[in-house]
Every structure is written in structure tokens, then in C-alpha cells.
Scaffold this motif. Structure first.
Motif, PDB file in Angstrom:
ATOM      1  N   GLU A   1       0.810  -1.221   0.000  1.00  0.00           N
ATOM      2  CA  GLU A   1       0.000   0.000   0.000  1.00  0.00           C
ATOM      3  C   GLU A   1       0.843   1.271   0.000  1.00  0.00           C
ATOM      4  OE1 GLU A   1      -2.410  -0.501   3.433  1.00  0.00           O
ATOM      5  OE2 GLU A   1      -3.709  -2.034   2.523  1.00  0.00           O
ATOM      6  N   ASP A   2       2.112   1.156   0.357  1.00  0.00           N
ATOM      7  CA  ASP A   2       2.980   2.332   0.386  1.00  0.00           C
ATOM      8  C   ASP A   2       3.256   2.802  -1.046  1.00  0.00           C
ATOM      9  OD1 ASP A   2       5.285   4.099   0.595  1.00  0.00           O
ATOM     10  OD2 ASP A   2       5.392   3.374   2.662  1.00  0.00           O
ATOM     11  N   LYS A   3       2.937   4.048  -1.304  1.00  0.00           N
ATOM     12  CA  LYS A   3       3.082   4.581  -2.668  1.00  0.00           C
ATOM     13  C   LYS A   3       4.536   4.655  -3.108  1.00  0.00           C
ATOM     14  CE  LYS A   3      -1.212   7.250  -2.475  1.00  0.00           C
ATOM     15  NZ  LYS A   3      -1.832   8.595  -2.582  1.00  0.00           N
ATOM     16  N   GLY A   4       5.451   4.762  -2.148  1.00  0.00           N
ATOM     17  CA  GLY A   4       6.855   4.833  -2.516  1.00  0.00           C
ATOM     18  C   GLY A   4       7.464   3.487  -2.862  1.00  0.00           C
ATOM     19  N   ALA A   5       6.799   2.406  -2.504  1.00  0.00           N
ATOM     20  CA  ALA A   5       7.322   1.060  -2.775  1.00  0.00           C
ATOM     21  C   ALA A   5       7.158   0.723  -4.246  1.00  0.00           C
ATOM     22  CB  ALA A   5       6.605   0.038  -1.909  1.00  0.00           C
ATOM     23  N   GLN A   6       8.274   0.489  -4.917  1.00  0.00           N
ATOM     24  CA  GLN A   6       8.242   0.157  -6.341  1.00  0.00           C
ATOM     25  C   GLN A   6       7.985  -1.330  -6.581  1.00  0.00           C
ATOM     26  OE1 GLN A   6       8.616   2.964  -8.527  1.00  0.00           O
ATOM     27  NE2 GLN A   6       8.313   3.730  -6.427  1.00  0.00           N
ATOM     28  N   ALA A   7       8.321  -2.154  -5.607  1.00  0.00           N
ATOM     29  CA  ALA A   7       8.119  -3.601  -5.704  1.00  0.00           C
ATOM     30  C   ALA A   7       8.262  -4.189  -4.303  1.00  0.00           C
ATOM     31  CB  ALA A   7       9.124  -4.236  -6.650  1.00  0.00           C
ATOM     32  N   LEU A   8       7.791  -5.414  -4.156  1.00  0.00           N
ATOM     33  CA  LEU A   8       7.918  -6.140  -2.897  1.00  0.00           C
ATOM     34  C   LEU A   8       8.864  -7.309  -3.093  1.00  0.00           C
ATOM     35  CD1 LEU A   8       7.118  -6.996   0.003  1.00  0.00           C
ATOM     36  CD2 LEU A   8       5.163  -8.191  -1.015  1.00  0.00           C
ATOM     37  N   VAL A   9       9.825  -7.439  -2.182  1.00  0.00           N
ATOM     38  CA  VAL A   9      10.747  -8.577  -2.204  1.00  0.00           C
ATOM     39  C   VAL A   9      10.493  -9.424  -0.961  1.00  0.00           C
ATOM     40  CG1 VAL A   9      13.147  -9.329  -2.125  1.00  0.00           C
ATOM     41  CG2 VAL A   9      12.503  -7.362  -3.524  1.00  0.00           C
ATOM     42  N   LEU A  10      10.219 -10.705  -1.172  1.00  0.00           N
ATOM     43  CA  LEU A  10      10.075 -11.654  -0.077  1.00  0.00           C
ATOM     44  C   LEU A  10      11.442 -12.277   0.181  1.00  0.00           C
ATOM     45  CD1 LEU A  10       6.860 -13.466  -1.373  1.00  0.00           C
ATOM     46  CD2 LEU A  10       6.964 -11.627   0.325  1.00  0.00           C
TER      47      LEU A  10
ATOM     48  N   ILE B   1      -0.973 -16.889   3.130  1.00  0.00           N
ATOM     49  CA  ILE B   1       0.016 -15.888   2.693  1.00  0.00           C
ATOM     50  C   ILE B   1       0.044 -15.801   1.175  1.00  0.00           C
ATOM     51  CG2 ILE B   1       2.474 -15.318   2.664  1.00  0.00           C
ATOM     52  CD1 ILE B   1       2.656 -16.661   5.455  1.00  0.00           C
ATOM     53  N   THR B   2       0.007 -16.948   0.515  1.00  0.00           N
ATOM     54  CA  THR B   2       0.045 -16.982  -0.951  1.00  0.00           C
ATOM     55  C   THR B   2      -1.162 -16.274  -1.556  1.00  0.00           C
ATOM     56  OG1 THR B   2       1.270 -19.062  -0.935  1.00  0.00           O
ATOM     57  CG2 THR B   2       0.099 -18.509  -2.964  1.00  0.00           C
ATOM     58  N   ASP B   3      -2.337 -16.553  -1.040  1.00  0.00           N
ATOM     59  CA  ASP B   3      -3.553 -15.914  -1.554  1.00  0.00           C
ATOM     60  C   ASP B   3      -3.490 -14.395  -1.393  1.00  0.00           C
ATOM     61  OD1 ASP B   3      -4.518 -18.404  -2.186  1.00  0.00           O
ATOM     62  OD2 ASP B   3      -5.822 -18.572  -0.427  1.00  0.00           O
ATOM     63  N   GLU B   4      -2.948 -13.936  -0.255  1.00  0.00           N
ATOM     64  CA  GLU B   4      -2.870 -12.497  -0.022  1.00  0.00           C
ATOM     65  C   GLU B   4      -1.844 -11.843  -0.950  1.00  0.00           C
ATOM     66  OE1 GLU B   4      -4.056  -8.923   2.026  1.00  0.00           O
ATOM     67  OE2 GLU B   4      -4.900 -10.848   1.430  1.00  0.00           O
ATOM     68  N   ILE B   5      -0.753 -12.531  -1.238  1.00  0.00           N
ATOM     69  CA  ILE B   5       0.242 -11.992  -2.172  1.00  0.00           C
ATOM     70  C   ILE B   5      -0.393 -11.774  -3.537  1.00  0.00           C
ATOM     71  CG2 ILE B   5       2.346 -12.548  -3.468  1.00  0.00           C
ATOM     72  CD1 ILE B   5       3.344 -13.982  -0.939  1.00  0.00           C
ATOM     73  N   ARG B   6      -1.130 -12.753  -3.998  1.00  0.00           N
ATOM     74  CA  ARG B   6      -1.769 -12.641  -5.314  1.00  0.00           C
ATOM     75  C   ARG B   6      -2.806 -11.519  -5.340  1.00  0.00           C
ATOM     76  NH1 ARG B   6      -2.608 -19.132  -6.439  1.00  0.00           N
ATOM     77  NH2 ARG B   6      -0.491 -19.549  -7.227  1.00  0.00           N
ATOM     78  N   ARG B   7      -3.563 -11.409  -4.265  1.00  0.00           N
ATOM     79  CA  ARG B   7      -4.586 -10.361  -4.204  1.00  0.00           C
ATOM     80  C   ARG B   7      -3.945  -8.975  -4.225  1.00  0.00           C
ATOM     81  NH1 ARG B   7      -7.319  -6.901  -0.924  1.00  0.00           N
ATOM     82  NH2 ARG B   7      -5.840  -7.204   0.781  1.00  0.00           N
ATOM     83  N   LEU B   8      -2.930  -8.775  -3.419  1.00  0.00           N
ATOM     84  CA  LEU B   8      -2.273  -7.477  -3.340  1.00  0.00           C
ATOM     85  C   LEU B   8      -1.533  -7.130  -4.628  1.00  0.00           C
ATOM     86  CD1 LEU B   8      -0.862  -7.725   0.301  1.00  0.00           C
ATOM     87  CD2 LEU B   8      -2.728  -6.247  -0.485  1.00  0.00           C
ATOM     88  N   ARG B   9      -0.942  -8.112  -5.248  1.00  0.00           N
ATOM     89  CA  ARG B   9      -0.223  -7.848  -6.496  1.00  0.00           C
ATOM     90  C   ARG B   9      -1.179  -7.360  -7.580  1.00  0.00           C
ATOM     91  NH1 ARG B   9       2.861 -12.880  -8.982  1.00  0.00           N
ATOM     92  NH2 ARG B   9       0.707 -13.562  -9.097  1.00  0.00           N
ATOM     93  N   ALA B  10      -2.354  -7.988  -7.657  1.00  0.00           N
ATOM     94  CA  ALA B  10      -3.343  -7.567  -8.653  1.00  0.00           C
ATOM     95  C   ALA B  10      -3.961  -6.221  -8.289  1.00  0.00           C
ATOM     96  CB  ALA B  10      -4.431  -8.636  -8.770  1.00  0.00           C
TER      97      ALA B  10
ATOM     98  N   ALA C   1       4.285 -17.862  -5.681  1.00  0.00           N
ATOM     99  CA  ALA C   1       3.339 -16.790  -5.992  1.00  0.00           C
ATOM    100  C   ALA C   1       4.040 -15.539  -6.502  1.00  0.00           C
ATOM    101  CB  ALA C   1       2.519 -16.450  -4.747  1.00  0.00           C
ATOM    102  N   ALA C   2       5.358 -15.481  -6.391  1.00  0.00           N
ATOM    103  CA  ALA C   2       6.113 -14.308  -6.832  1.00  0.00           C
ATOM    104  C   ALA C   2       6.256 -14.291  -8.343  1.00  0.00           C
ATOM    105  CB  ALA C   2       7.492 -14.296  -6.171  1.00  0.00           C
ATOM    106  N   ASP C   3       6.504 -13.106  -8.893  1.00  0.00           N
ATOM    107  CA  ASP C   3       6.721 -12.983 -10.337  1.00  0.00           C
ATOM    108  C   ASP C   3       8.007 -13.684 -10.750  1.00  0.00           C
ATOM    109  OD1 ASP C   3       4.548 -11.031 -11.371  1.00  0.00           O
ATOM    110  OD2 ASP C   3       5.296 -10.077  -9.556  1.00  0.00           O
ATOM    111  N   LYS C   4       9.047 -13.543  -9.915  1.00  0.00           N
ATOM    112  CA  LYS C   4      10.321 -14.215 -10.180  1.00  0.00           C
ATOM    113  C   LYS C   4      10.946 -14.649  -8.869  1.00  0.00           C
ATOM    114  CE  LYS C   4      11.639 -12.067 -14.600  1.00  0.00           C
ATOM    115  NZ  LYS C   4      12.705 -11.327 -15.330  1.00  0.00           N
ATOM    116  N   ILE C   5      11.723 -15.734  -8.957  1.00  0.00           N
ATOM    117  CA  ILE C   5      12.419 -16.273  -7.794  1.00  0.00           C
ATOM    118  C   ILE C   5      13.921 -16.212  -8.046  1.00  0.00           C
ATOM    119  CG2 ILE C   5      12.747 -18.281  -6.303  1.00  0.00           C
ATOM    120  CD1 ILE C   5       9.953 -19.204  -7.085  1.00  0.00           C
TER     121      ILE C   5
END
Length: 314
Positions: free
Chosen positions: A95-104, A119-128, A152-156
Motif C-alpha cells: 500500500e505504500d506509494k513509494g514502494a516500487q516492488a515487494l521482495v520476499l 500468505i500466498t492468496d494475499e500476495i496474489r490479491r495485493l499484487r493484482a 506466488a512471486a513474479d520471479k524467484i
């Protein structure tokens, strides 16, 4: 010769000394009580300060940055890698506007499929919802439920020596039936419901129970496989033992399509996200909260049992 005045003087001095000694003891006891009260007040104040400092929301960081959430240790309810703690951190980061991407940032041998699924379901929801990329960076280990989340990440991204995989499900335990026989101990188990003693370690395992457990494991395993296939898609290579529970090195995982490339937290932030500034959003349960929960649970359970006068359910 009259010695009465001397006798009276001696008694008076003795009484005065005793009274003075008693007065000193009372003053010392009073000072100790005051010091002890002040010490408890300081400790209590420090506890409140720790709780408040960790609970107060931090100010949003200025400028573009890479958001990071750690998933470390066993993934289980009540742990630092539980959905209860990870989900709020994910929301704050995305939700932070300054965050360009999330790294797990992942370093976990796995754990609960339920917690991993949440956790996986929430990652997908937030990403969309926020249209931001999510990357997984593996340190030493990303196995079982941890890989469930990573898929669930775009890349590993992995290190060449990381341990990745273990796409499988297990249910383990021990059987002590023969041990009890050798010790001459009789097992007395009363149940209401013919299957209530399912997987009791002191009772023989029936074929019916074994088959039921296997069906459950197979179903959860299939759910795991579908999550991985949905996340990785055509990047997965045709490896016969891909979903057998085996794990591989980071180098092998890239070759098999379980991971995409080699990288670290810093390199992904710098070269992939293009935002070197890292902000850690990981929500960690502090010691005070953990103590309060355990103390409260113990007190609550003791009160309930005392009121009921009954043993707890097993």
C-alpha cells in the motif's frame, strides 16, 4: 550506698538503644519498600515503552524504495512466519506509494500448508490490486511450504548453493504398541466415535486409518502442485521427480525452472527493481507480546479449568 539512680540510668539507655535500633530498622524497611516500588514502576514503564514503540506505525518513507518482508523460520501459527504477522506486513508494503516492488526474503524449511496458503492468496490479491511486482529472494533454504509461498512471486532469485524444492506433504509420528507390551503396560483408551483414536501412537494402526490419512496427504499434495504450476507456468521443466518431495541446489533449481536466476536482496533491489533503498516492513512479535500472550493464555486456561472442575480436552 544507693545504686538505684545508676540502675535506672542503665535501663533507660538500654531502652533508648532498642528504640533507636527499631526505628532504624523501620526506616531501612521503608526505604527498601520505596526502592522496590520504584524498580517495579520502572520495569513496567519500560515494558509499556517497548510495546508502544513497536506498535506505533512508522512514518512512510520518502521517495522510491524497495519494500522487503522476511519469511524466516518455521511457517506456523504463532510463529514469526505466521499469516497473522506476515499478512499485515504485506499490506503495509504494497500500500505504500513509494514502494516500487515487494521482495520476499525467504529462509525457511517450510511448515503449515494452511499458513502458506493464506500468505500466498494475499500476495496474489495485493499484487493484482496494486499492480506491483513481487519477487522472492532465497537465502539458504526455500523448501516445502516456503516454496509454496515463493511460487506466488513474479520471479524467484536464489544463490547457487541454496536449497530449493521439497514439493510434497508429510504426516509423521511414532508407534509404541510393542513397547507397551514388552513393558507390561496395558493401554486403556475410551472413545465416543469409532475413529476418535485415529493415529493414537499407543494403538495399532488400522489399514482403514492409513488409507484415510494417505488420501488427505494426496489431496493436499495435489493442491500444492496446482499452486506451483499456476505460479511457475511454462517455466517448469519436464522433470519426473519434480513433485516427489526432492529438493535441489539453487543452481539446479534454475535449470529445472523452479527459480529464475541468481541474485541477492541487494542485487534485486538495485538491478531488477531499480530502487536501491530498502525498507523492511517485516512485522515481528516482540518479547513483551509473546510473554503477555503466554501468560494470559495460561491464566485463562487455569481459570476455566478451575471453574469447570474438569480436565482439559485432549
Amino acid at each position: 550506698m544507693n545504686t538505684e539512680p545508676k540502675q535506672v540510668g542503665w535501663e533507660r539507655q538500654t531502652i533508648e538503644k532498642l528504640l533507636l535500633a527499631e526505628l532504624r530498622e523501620r526506616r531501612a524497611a521503608r526505604r527498601w519498600r520505596i526502592a522496590r516500588s520504584l524498580l517495579w514502576m520502572l520495569l513496567f514503564g519500560a515494558l509499556i515503552w517497548v510495546l508502544a514503540s513497536e506498535q506505533l506505525p512508522s512514518a512512510a518513507p520518502a521517495g522510491a524504495h524497495t519494500a522487503m518482508v522476511s519469511i524466516k523460520g518455521q511457517i506456523a501459527d504463532g510463529g514469526e512466519a505466521s499469516a497473522e504477522l506476515v499478512l499485515p506486513a504485506l499490506r503495509s508494503a504494497m500500500e505504500d506509494k513509494g514502494a516500487q516492488a515487494l521482495v520476499l526474503l525467504i529462509n525457511s524449511p517450510g511448515g503449515s500448508p494452511v499458513q502458506a496458503g493464506l500468505i500466498t492468496d494475499e500476495i496474489r490479491r495485493l499484487r493484482a490490486l496494486h499492480d506491483k511486482p513481487v519477487y522472492a529472494v532465497v537465502e539458504e533454504t526455500c523448501a516445502s511450504a516456503a516454496y509454496y509461498i515463493a511460487s506466488a512471486a513474479d520471479k524467484i532469485f536464489v544463490d547457487k548453493a541454496s536449497i530449493v524444492g521439497s514439493i510434497g506433504v508429510l504426516m509423521n509420528g511414532f508407534g509404541f504398541v510393542d513397547t507397551l507390551d514388552k513393558l507390561g503396560v496395558e493401554r486403556r483408551l475410551l472413545t465416543a466415535g469409532e475413529n476418535k483414536g485415529f493415529l493414537d501412537p499407543f494403538s495399532p494402526q488400522s489399514e482403514q486409518h492409513k488409507q484415510h490419512a494417505q488420501r488427505m496427504l494426496d489431496q493436499i499434495h495435489q493442491q500444492f502442485i496446482e499452486v506451483v504450476k499456476q505460479g511457475r507456468g511454462e517455466r517448469l521443466k519436464n522433470e519426473p521427480e519434480m513433485f516427489s518431495g526432492l529438493f535441489w541446489t539453487g543452481e539446479q533449481s534454475v535449470q529445472l525452472g523452479l527459480a529464475d536466476d541468481f541474485g541477492s536482496l541487494d542485487s534485486v533491489a538495485r538491478d531488477i527493481v531499480k530502487a536501491e533503498k530498502l525498507i523492511d516492513y517485516t512485522n515481528k512479535e516482540n518479547l513483551a507480546e509473546r510473554f503477555a500472550k503466554r501468560f494470559g493464555a495460561a491464566m485463562g486456561e487455569g481459570a476455566v479449568q478451575a471453574l469447570r472442575g474438569l480436565p482439559g480436552l485432549r
